[in-house]
Design a protein around this motif. Structure first.
Motif, PDB file in Angstrom:
ATOM      1  N   ASN A  55       4.209  10.776 -35.415  1.00  0.00           N
ATOM      2  CA  ASN A  55       5.178   9.803 -35.925  1.00  0.00           C
ATOM      3  C   ASN A  55       5.445   8.666 -34.954  1.00  0.00           C
ATOM      4  O   ASN A  55       6.096   7.687 -35.321  1.00  0.00           O
ATOM      5  N   GLY A  56       4.961   8.798 -33.737  1.00  0.00           N
ATOM      6  CA  GLY A  56       5.195   7.759 -32.747  1.00  0.00           C
ATOM      7  C   GLY A  56       4.212   7.883 -31.613  1.00  0.00           C
ATOM      8  O   GLY A  56       3.555   8.920 -31.443  1.00  0.00           O
ATOM      9  N   PHE A  57       4.099   6.831 -30.815  1.00  0.00           N
ATOM     10  CA  PHE A  57       3.098   6.783 -29.758  1.00  0.00           C
ATOM     11  C   PHE A  57       3.649   5.930 -28.627  1.00  0.00           C
ATOM     12  O   PHE A  57       3.792   4.724 -28.774  1.00  0.00           O
ATOM     13  N   LEU A  58       4.013   6.559 -27.509  1.00  0.00           N
ATOM     14  CA  LEU A  58       4.562   5.836 -26.370  1.00  0.00           C
ATOM     15  C   LEU A  58       3.775   6.147 -25.105  1.00  0.00           C
ATOM     16  O   LEU A  58       3.257   7.258 -24.939  1.00  0.00           O
ATOM     17  N   SER A  59       3.715   5.180 -24.218  1.00  0.00           N
ATOM     18  CA  SER A  59       3.050   5.371 -22.938  1.00  0.00           C
ATOM     19  C   SER A  59       3.897   6.212 -21.998  1.00  0.00           C
ATOM     20  O   SER A  59       5.133   6.174 -22.046  1.00  0.00           O
ATOM     21  N   LYS A  60       3.233   6.967 -21.120  1.00  0.00           N
ATOM     22  CA  LYS A  60       3.963   7.748 -20.122  1.00  0.00           C
ATOM     23  C   LYS A  60       4.659   6.857 -19.100  1.00  0.00           C
ATOM     24  O   LYS A  60       5.503   7.322 -18.344  1.00  0.00           O
ATOM     25  N   THR A  61       4.310   5.585 -19.102  1.00  0.00           N
ATOM     26  CA  THR A  61       4.957   4.646 -18.186  1.00  0.00           C
ATOM     27  C   THR A  61       6.242   4.070 -18.791  1.00  0.00           C
ATOM     28  O   THR A  61       6.885   3.224 -18.174  1.00  0.00           O
ATOM     29  N   ALA A  62       6.607   4.527 -19.986  1.00  0.00           N
ATOM     30  CA  ALA A  62       7.831   4.045 -20.618  1.00  0.00           C
ATOM     31  C   ALA A  62       9.042   4.359 -19.742  1.00  0.00           C
ATOM     32  O   ALA A  62       9.103   5.406 -19.091  1.00  0.00           O
ATOM     33  N   SER A  63       9.997   3.454 -19.723  1.00  0.00           N
ATOM     34  CA  SER A  63      11.219   3.661 -18.953  1.00  0.00           C
ATOM     35  C   SER A  63      12.072   4.725 -19.636  1.00  0.00           C
ATOM     36  O   SER A  63      11.857   5.044 -20.815  1.00  0.00           O
ATOM     37  N   PRO A  64      13.051   5.305 -18.919  1.00  0.00           N
ATOM     38  CA  PRO A  64      13.947   6.275 -19.567  1.00  0.00           C
ATOM     39  C   PRO A  64      14.600   5.719 -20.830  1.00  0.00           C
ATOM     40  O   PRO A  64      14.705   6.411 -21.838  1.00  0.00           O
ATOM     41  N   ALA A  65      15.020   4.457 -20.785  1.00  0.00           N
ATOM     42  CA  ALA A  65      15.657   3.846 -21.954  1.00  0.00           C
ATOM     43  C   ALA A  65      14.673   3.734 -23.114  1.00  0.00           C
ATOM     44  O   ALA A  65      15.031   3.976 -24.279  1.00  0.00           O
ATOM     45  N   GLU A  66      13.428   3.361 -22.819  1.00  0.00           N
ATOM     46  CA  GLU A  66      12.416   3.244 -23.868  1.00  0.00           C
ATOM     47  C   GLU A  66      12.084   4.606 -24.460  1.00  0.00           C
ATOM     48  O   GLU A  66      11.906   4.741 -25.679  1.00  0.00           O
ATOM     49  N   LEU A  67      12.001   5.620 -23.598  1.00  0.00           N
ATOM     50  CA  LEU A  67      11.693   6.968 -24.067  1.00  0.00           C
ATOM     51  C   LEU A  67      12.812   7.484 -24.971  1.00  0.00           C
ATOM     52  O   LEU A  67      12.551   7.974 -26.082  1.00  0.00           O
ATOM     53  N   VAL A  68      14.037   7.395 -24.514  1.00  0.00           N
ATOM     54  CA  VAL A  68      15.175   7.875 -25.308  1.00  0.00           C
ATOM     55  C   VAL A  68      15.294   7.079 -26.597  1.00  0.00           C
ATOM     56  O   VAL A  68      15.531   7.643 -27.676  1.00  0.00           O
ATOM     57  N   GLY A  69      15.117   5.763 -26.498  1.00  0.00           N
ATOM     58  CA  GLY A  69      15.194   4.923 -27.693  1.00  0.00           C
ATOM     59  C   GLY A  69      14.110   5.275 -28.699  1.00  0.00           C
ATOM     60  O   GLY A  69      14.357   5.320 -29.910  1.00  0.00           O
ATOM     61  N   GLY A  70      12.900   5.534 -28.194  1.00  0.00           N
ATOM     62  CA  GLY A  70      11.805   5.911 -29.072  1.00  0.00           C
ATOM     63  C   GLY A  70      12.057   7.235 -29.757  1.00  0.00           C
ATOM     64  O   GLY A  70      11.779   7.403 -30.947  1.00  0.00           O
ATOM     65  N   ILE A  71      12.601   8.188 -29.008  1.00  0.00           N
ATOM     66  CA  ILE A  71      12.921   9.495 -29.582  1.00  0.00           C
ATOM     67  C   ILE A  71      13.938   9.349 -30.707  1.00  0.00           C
ATOM     68  O   ILE A  71      13.782   9.910 -31.790  1.00  0.00           O
ATOM     69  N   LYS A  72      14.989   8.591 -30.463  1.00  0.00           N
ATOM     70  CA  LYS A  72      16.028   8.425 -31.477  1.00  0.00           C
ATOM     71  C   LYS A  72      15.494   7.703 -32.708  1.00  0.00           C
ATOM     72  O   LYS A  72      15.875   8.020 -33.852  1.00  0.00           O
ATOM     73  N   GLU A  73      14.605   6.748 -32.497  1.00  0.00           N
ATOM     74  CA  GLU A  73      14.002   6.031 -33.617  1.00  0.00           C
ATOM     75  C   GLU A  73      13.172   6.975 -34.480  1.00  0.00           C
ATOM     76  O   GLU A  73      13.261   6.971 -35.708  1.00  0.00           O
ATOM     77  N   VAL A  74      12.351   7.806 -33.824  1.00  0.00           N
ATOM     78  CA  VAL A  74      11.468   8.719 -34.554  1.00  0.00           C
ATOM     79  C   VAL A  74      12.260   9.830 -35.241  1.00  0.00           C
ATOM     80  O   VAL A  74      12.008  10.165 -36.404  1.00  0.00           O
ATOM     81  N   VAL A  75      13.224  10.399 -34.533  1.00  0.00           N
ATOM     82  CA  VAL A  75      14.033  11.465 -35.127  1.00  0.00           C
ATOM     83  C   VAL A  75      14.840  10.928 -36.305  1.00  0.00           C
ATOM     84  O   VAL A  75      15.078  11.641 -37.295  1.00  0.00           O
ATOM     85  N   GLY A  76      15.227   9.664 -36.234  1.00  0.00           N
ATOM     86  CA  GLY A  76      15.993   9.053 -37.313  1.00  0.00           C
ATOM     87  C   GLY A  76      15.164   8.686 -38.528  1.00  0.00           C
ATOM     88  O   GLY A  76      15.689   8.154 -39.499  1.00  0.00           O
ATOM     89  N   GLY A  77      13.858   8.961 -38.458  1.00  0.00           N
ATOM     90  CA  GLY A  77      13.001   8.694 -39.612  1.00  0.00           C
ATOM     91  C   GLY A  77      12.093   7.501 -39.446  1.00  0.00           C
ATOM     92  O   GLY A  77      11.272   7.205 -40.328  1.00  0.00           O
ATOM     93  N   GLY A  78      12.198   6.802 -38.330  1.00  0.00           N
ATOM     94  CA  GLY A  78      11.334   5.656 -38.080  1.00  0.00           C
ATOM     95  C   GLY A  78      10.097   6.070 -37.314  1.00  0.00           C
ATOM     96  O   GLY A  78       9.759   7.246 -37.213  1.00  0.00           O
ATOM     97  N   GLY A  79       9.414   5.094 -36.765  1.00  0.00           N
ATOM     98  CA  GLY A  79       8.227   5.379 -35.980  1.00  0.00           C
ATOM     99  C   GLY A  79       8.184   4.477 -34.770  1.00  0.00           C
ATOM    100  O   GLY A  79       8.423   3.273 -34.873  1.00  0.00           O
TER     101      GLY A  79
END
Length: 219
Positions: free
Chosen positions: A101-125
Motif C-alpha cells: 500500500n505504500g513505498f518509502l525509502s529507509k532514508t525517510a525522516s522520522p516525520a516522513e515515516l510517521v506521516g507515511g504510516i498514518k496516511e497508509v493506515v488511514g486508507g491512503g497510499g
C-alpha cells in the motif's frame, strides 16, 4: 492505537525504526522479525494494523512475503508499507502488484515515516518521491498498447475537478503542489483524490496512478 510489525534482516535498522516510531504515542511496535518467512505465522497469531516490510532479505524477499500476506489478509484488514533503499521501477511495481500500500525509502525522516504510516493506515497510499518517479517513469516509457476501456468508463464518473486532481497526481505532484496550482486547500485536494479512488476502485494513491495511465489519461 496503531499496531506495527517491522520486518527487516538488519538488527540496527529494526532498532532504528523502533526508536523513530516510539516518538509517536499513537504507534506501538507489536514485533520485529528478521525475515519474511517469519511474518506469515506471526500475523496469524498477532493481529497488527500495518507491516513495515524490507525488500532484500534472506529466505523470501519482501515482495514474495507481501504476496503471501495478501493471500491471508485483505488490504482493508492489514496494510503493508515497503521500506527499502532501492527505488528502481521494477521493484516499485513488483511491490505494488504484490499488494503493498505504500513505498518509502529507509532514508525517510522520522516525520516522513510517521506521516507515511498514518496516511497508509488511514486508507491512503504513501510513495516516496523516488518511488513515484520510478512508477511514473515506467508507465510513460511503457504505455499500455491498448487503453483499458473498463477503467476509462470508471474515470468517466469523476467530476472535472476530480479528474484534474487525478491527472496532476499522475504527473508526480504532491497535495500541497496541486493545491497551489488549483488555488484550493490541500484538504480539498485530498478529498477529491479520495473520492476519485473510490469511484475508480483504486485501493490507494499508487494504484490510482497506475489506473490513470492504463486508462490512457496521460498528464
Amino acid at each position: 492505537m496503531t499496531r506495527i510489525l517491522i520486518v527487516d534482516d538488519q538488527d540496527e535498522v529494526r532498532a532504528g525504526i523502533r526508536t523513530m516510531l516510539q516518538l509517536d504515542p499513537g504507534l506501538v511496535v507489536a514485533g520485529d522479525l528478521s525475515d519474511g518467512l517469519q511474518a506469515i505465522p506471526f500475523l496469524r497469531e498477532n493481529p497488527v494494523d500495518l507491516v513495515l516490510m524490507d525488500i532484500r532479505m534472506p529466505g523470501i524477499d519482501g515482495v514474495e512475503a507481501t504476496r503471501r500476506i495478501r493471500k491471508e489478509h485483505s488490504p482493508e484488514e492489514l496494510r503493508v508499507m515497503v521500506l527499502t533503499t532501492f527505488d528502481q521501477d521494477d521493484i516499485v511495481l513488483a511491490a505494488l502488484r504484490a499488494g503493498a500500500n505504500g513505498f518509502l525509502s529507509k532514508t525517510a525522516s522520522p516525520a516522513e515515516l510517521v506521516g507515511g504510516i498514518k496516511e497508509v493506515v488511514g486508507g491512503g497510499g504513501a510513495l516516496s518521491a523516488a518511488a513515484t518517479a520510478a512508477l511514473i517513469g515506467h508507465m510513460t516509457d511503457s504505455p499500455p498498447p491498448v487503453v483499458d476501456r473498463e477503467l476509462l468508463l470508471r474515470f468517466g464518473a469523476l467530476t472535472p475537478r476530480e479528474r484534474d486532481v487525478v491527472v496532476l497526481i499522475a504527473s508526480g505532484l504532491g497535495n500541497d503542489e496541486i493545491a497551489a496550482q488549483m488555488s484550493v486547500s490541500p484538504f480539498t485536494v485530498k478529498t477529491h483524490a479520495v473520492r476519485a479512488m473510490t469511484k475508480v476502485g483504486a485501493r490507494d494513491r499508487a494504484q490510482l496512478v497506475s489506473f490513470t495511465f492504463r486508462a490512457g489519461l496521460y498528464p
